[in-house]
Design a protein around this motif. Structure first.
Motif, PDB file in Angstrom:
ATOM      1  N   TYR A 414      47.955  49.013  60.824  1.00  0.00           N
ATOM      2  CA  TYR A 414      48.528  47.737  60.002  1.00  0.00           C
ATOM      3  C   TYR A 414      50.150  47.743  60.151  1.00  0.00           C
ATOM      4  O   TYR A 414      50.584  46.471  60.421  1.00  0.00           O
ATOM      5  N   GLU A 415      51.054  48.696  59.862  1.00  0.00           N
ATOM      6  CA  GLU A 415      52.324  48.801  60.285  1.00  0.00           C
ATOM      7  C   GLU A 415      52.714  48.272  61.527  1.00  0.00           C
ATOM      8  O   GLU A 415      53.825  47.276  61.616  1.00  0.00           O
ATOM      9  N   TYR A 416      52.315  48.541  62.434  1.00  0.00           N
ATOM     10  CA  TYR A 416      52.612  48.262  63.969  1.00  0.00           C
ATOM     11  C   TYR A 416      52.244  47.036  64.171  1.00  0.00           C
ATOM     12  O   TYR A 416      52.764  45.981  64.832  1.00  0.00           O
ATOM     13  N   LEU A 418      51.916  44.389  61.952  1.00  0.00           N
ATOM     14  CA  LEU A 418      52.824  43.585  61.372  1.00  0.00           C
ATOM     15  C   LEU A 418      54.188  43.253  62.232  1.00  0.00           C
ATOM     16  O   LEU A 418      54.594  42.237  62.535  1.00  0.00           O
ATOM     17  N   GLN A 419      54.733  44.383  62.939  1.00  0.00           N
ATOM     18  CA  GLN A 419      56.002  44.210  63.653  1.00  0.00           C
ATOM     19  C   GLN A 419      55.583  43.408  64.974  1.00  0.00           C
ATOM     20  O   GLN A 419      56.215  42.346  65.282  1.00  0.00           O
TER      21      GLN A 419
END
Length: 427
Positions: A414-416, A418-419
């Motif tokens: 998820y975090e990646y 988003l980027q």
């Protein structure tokens, strides 16, 4: 009073009878909606334009007898607000992909099934993952995997007395396209997610600006075109994300995409203004456009749908009187009339049989059974949204939910993602 008697009462008397029954239930469950003589409480509901509609708010206040404030917004914005400030809402309405974010942030609290009046009527979609034995469950966060609060505080499939969300509205999504602008070469082809990346639509494509939704629309499209292949489309890894967004950023620089919308009204304006001819789309937008005589088709892609399930969550900061009226509102949503209302914009409810009495046979047959409309049908705005002789693309309720390719999901990456998503929309 028996429900079969209540259903034949005049609407005003019916609402009063159901309200009295709801208060009686609340009292028997050990809760008090509000004390006689005291100022009416106000329930604060945060969510999106999909369900936070004025007609629903007005009807709920009339039936329940307390004030309700709706705060609708774009899905990314309201999720951020809810996860960071649980004291700003009592109930949160969005989609199941928000659950893991909210749960990890401790922004929501468990819901007690014993306080849900119609829990036994809720169908198997959120209990077992299937409406029929041969249904395709779909990749990613199928709702039945994240609804039950386990003894260790995690979310899982094992049934317990506590749940993370009230299951209510749900649907399968795809994309919408202007029927008059469909390229001749595609008229002979079966609808495909790949159309979103087809060069014949270059400059006329809109995508929902949500990294847990739009990403899957584009991943399904890229895979359908053969640009990339995913080992598990519900858990795309970092390398696969790099490959996907390399292609998408190149298409952005070639001006393939016309824009990224953040709300249903904005998606309607994209199509109405001619800015796009094809776009990520939710059912209410299609209904609204058809009601304005703009011939938009909601596709039934051969690769399968992107599924979503509405979630109604109880803020971790809500207690006492506010918590009592929050349960009243949750029970109201499954009481029949709300489910019939949202059926007219193409959405389903988790206990549809209770809503059937509020729908005409023609409406039920079209929206739930997938049959040909025997008469023109109105949408939630009172305009004709379904012409006589039309048939719902994708078929019946069970047929559509038997063909889910992937659910809206917050992936391990998820975090990646988003980027990569923000690199893409700003390219």
């Amino acid at each position: 009073m028996p429900e079969e008697v209540v259903s034949h009462l005049p609407s005003s008397q019916k609402r009063r009878t159901l309200l009295k029954g709801g208060i009686a239930f609340a009292l028997s469950a050990g809760t008090t909606p509000f004390a006689i003589g005291k100022e009416k409480p106000t329930l604060r509901v945060l969510g999106t334009h999909v369900t936070l509609q004025e007609a629903l708010r007005q009807r709920a206040m009339e039936d329940l007898g307390f004030n309700i404030e709706f705060e609708p917004g774009g899905s990314a914005r309201v999720l951020q607000k809810a996860s960071m400030n649980p004291n700003t809402f009592d109930l949160y309405e969005q989609w199941s992909n928000s659950i893991n974010v909210l749960w990890r942030a401790q922004a929501i609290q468990p819901i007690d099934k014993k306080k849900l009046r119609y829990w036994d009527e809720v169908n198997d979609l959120t209990k077992t993952g299937r409406l029929s034995p041969d249904a395709r469950i779909g990749a990613g966060d199928a709702p039945h995997k994240i609804i039950n609060v386990q003894n260790d505080g995690s979310l899982g499939e094992q049934h317990t007395e506590k749940i993370s969300f009230l299951p209510y509205v749900h649907n399968v999504d795809s994309f919408g396209y202007h029927a008059d602008h469909l390229p001749d070469a595609l008229k002979k082809e079966q609808e495909s997610w790949g159309w979103l990346l087809d060069s014949r639509y270059s400059g006329k494509v809109g995508i929902v600006n949500d990294p847990t939704i739009g990403l899957f629309d584009l991943a399904l499209a890229a895979q359908a075109k053969g640009f990339v292949q995913f080992e598990d489309i519900g858990a795309i890894n970092d390398q696969e994300l790099d490959d996907l967004f390399s292609i998408l950023i190149e298409l952005t620089q070639l001006h393939h995409f016309s824009g990224f919308w953040t709300s249903v009204p904005e998606s309607v304006e994209f199509m109405k203004s001619g800015r796009v001819s094809i776009e990520s789309m939710f059912s209410p937008a299609v209904s609204a456009l058809n009601g304005q005589n703009i011939p938009v088709t909601f596709a039934a892609p051969k690769e399968g749908y992107r599924g979503w399930h509405g979630v109604m969550c109880l803020s971790s900061a809500t207690h006492g009187r506010q918590k009592d009226i929050a349960y009243e509102y949750m029970n109201w949503w499954l009481s029949g009339w709300p489910g019939a209302f949202i059926a007219r914009q193409g959405y389903y409810i988790s206990n549809p049989e209770r809503s059937a009495q509020y729908l005409s046979k023609a409406e039920w047959d079209y929206w739930y059974e997938g049959k040909v409309a025997t008469q023109a049908l109105k949408g939630t705005d009172g305009r004709i949204s379904v012409s006589k002789g039309a048939q719902r693309n994708g078929g019946s309720y069970k047929a559509r939910f038997s063909n889910v390719a992937v659910w809206n999901t917050v992936m391990p990456s998820y975090e990646y993602s988003l980027q990569k998503w923000y690199e893409f929309i700003t390219a």
